[in-house]
Every structure is written in C-alpha cells, then in structure tokens.
Design an enzyme around this catalytic site. Structure first.
Site, PDB file in Angstrom:
ATOM      1  N   LYS A  83       0.830  -1.141  -0.029  1.00 35.38           N
ATOM      2  CA  LYS A  83      -0.046  -0.019  -0.066  1.00 35.38           C
ATOM      3  C   LYS A  83       0.988   1.115   0.119  1.00 35.38           C
ATOM      4  O   LYS A  83       1.747   1.357   0.904  1.00 35.38           O
ATOM      5  CB  LYS A  83      -0.903   0.064   1.300  1.00 35.38           C
ATOM      6  CG  LYS A  83      -2.452  -0.183   1.092  1.00 35.38           C
ATOM      7  CD  LYS A  83      -3.056  -0.113   2.559  1.00 35.38           C
ATOM      8  CE  LYS A  83      -4.386   0.413   2.286  1.00 35.38           C
ATOM      9  NZ  LYS A  83      -5.364   0.420   3.465  1.00 35.38           N
TER      10      LYS A  83
HETATM   11  O1  G3P Z   1      -7.762   0.999   5.284  1.00 36.50           O
HETATM   12  C1  G3P Z   1      -8.141   2.299   4.731  1.00 36.50           C
HETATM   13  C2  G3P Z   1      -9.329   2.550   5.183  1.00 36.50           C
HETATM   14  O2  G3P Z   1     -10.400   1.604   5.129  1.00 36.50           O
HETATM   15  C3  G3P Z   1      -9.664   3.495   6.435  1.00 36.50           C
HETATM   16  O3  G3P Z   1     -10.877   3.583   6.891  1.00 36.50           O
HETATM   17  O4  G3P Z   1     -12.772   4.258   8.539  1.00 36.50           O
HETATM   18  O5  G3P Z   1     -10.175   4.819   8.840  1.00 36.50           O
HETATM   19  O6  G3P Z   1     -11.787   5.937   7.263  1.00 36.50           O
HETATM   20  P1  G3P Z   1     -11.345   4.752   8.166  1.00 36.50           P
END
Ligand code: G3P
Length: 215
Positions: A83
């Site tokens: 990533k």
């Molecule tokens: O892994 C990246 C993403 O899914 C993060 O999600 O909920 O922290 O915006 P969030």
C-alpha cells in the site's frame, strides 16, 4: 464482489474466514498500531491464515525508500501487496514496483483523477476512501462510481477497492455499482448478517416447533 476485511486483528480475521466469505485483507498503520504487535510479524501471521491478497502499507515518503520497503515487505509472503499513498513519490515507486512484478494498492484516493494516475503508473488496486469523503460532505460512493467508469472506458486492469466503509449500506451501494472489492471492518461485517425480521422469524419458527407433538 470480493470481500476483504479491513483489520490487523488476528481473531477477527479467523472468525470472518470461518464464514467462508473472505477473499483478502487490508491493513494500514493505524490498524497495525491498534494491535500493539510487530508489523512484519502480524503481516506474516495474516498471510498464514488467509489465502488471498494482503495489503501492507509502506510508511516512507520518498520513492527510493518506498521501493526498498515494498521489496522487503513483499518478501514476507507472495500474497502481500504494497500500500502506497497517492503522491508524486508514490507514483514513481508504483511504477518501479510494477516493473519488479510487485502489486501496489494505491491508497488515500479521494478523487477520480488520483485514481487515473495510479492506474497509469501500474497500481494493481486503488483504494478510494468512501467514509472519509462522506465525513467532509462529499458523496464518497460517487467518486467510486466515477473511478469505475474511467477504468472501464480505458480497459484498465486496476481493481477498485471501496475502502473506509463505515456501515452496511456502503457495502450494498458498492456492490450495486459493481465495485471489484470492498474492504470492510469487522463490526460492519457482523452488522451485514443481521436483520430484525430474521431474528423474529427464527424465534417464531422455534416457538412453533416447540408446540409440535414429537413421537
Ligand atoms: O484501510 C483504509 C480505510 O479503510 C480506513 O478507513 O474508517 O479509517 O476511514 P477509516
């Protein structure tokens, strides 16, 4: 649609794997920090459990170091993809890793034009952050739909991962627009299974079954 779990929690990964619906795993530095374990150890452990793509995030901010980190992480297991955040150095590193045969998941995507650049650089996946766009008053899923259209227009092989999923409706919307992958937190996966009418129906069937005379 492929279902990935967005976590670094081993128990949660094992539980969702046991449901027979799990295609892969995404992690990020925040999710790894929550587990309080060594990064590479956690990623290796996940790779032992799940037979599918696993995203491990590089934290360097210059292309050369991103590539070095990517090469190191990719040694842990053949299913690991790297990533990288969308930025100029991220694009440069993506192209180099692509030429080395290493998959990149370009993350922190918030616009179709960022996704276009990521695909051109050779990213295997792009991760638009739906929930974080919703948080600031945009319709995150519209960005995902635009990215899908663009990739379709030019036959890009890059797969779209709907990320930053916050609730079951996001998942249904992602599936309705034909997104390739949704990476879903554990609590959202649990919510997806339930419906009050299902619970009510089970209770009624069991209650009625109890009334039947058994020989
Ligand atoms: O892994 C990246 C993403 O899914 C993060 O999600 O909920 O922290 O915006 P969030």
């Amino acid at each position: 649609m492929k279902i990935f779990i967005d976590t670094a929690n081993i128990d949660h990964i094992k539980e969702i794997k046991s449901w027979g619906i799990l295609d892969g795993v995404t992690t990020n530095p925040s999710l790894i920090a929550k587990e309080g374990k060594d990064f590479k150890t956690v990623v290796a452990e996940i790779a032992e459990i799940v037979d599918g793509p696993i995203s491990a995030e590089a934290v360097s901010m210059d292309a050369e170091s991103m590539v070095r980190e990517g090469l190191e992480l990719s040694q842990i297991h053949p299913n690991i993809n790297i990533k990288l955040p969308i930025c100029v150095d991220g694009l440069k590193a993506t192209r180099i890793l692509y030429e080395e045969g290493i998959d990149v998941n370009m993350t922190l995507i918030f616009s179709p034009q960022q996704a276009l650049l990521a695909a051109k650089a050779g990213a295997r996946y792009v991760s638009p952050f739906v929930g974080r766009l919703d948080d600031i008053g945009h319709v995150g899923m519209d960005v995902v739909a635009d990215i899908m259209n663009i990739f379709d227009n030019y036959d890009f092989d890059t797969e779209v991962i709907a990320a930053s999923i916050r609730h079951p409706l996001h998942v249904a919307q992602a599936a309705a627009i034909g997104v390739d992958i949704a990476t879903i937190p554990y609590d959202v996966l649990k919510k997806m299974v339930s419906h009050p009418k299902t619970d009510e129906g089970i209770d009624k069937f069991l209650a009625d079954w109890g009334k039947i005379k058994k020989h």
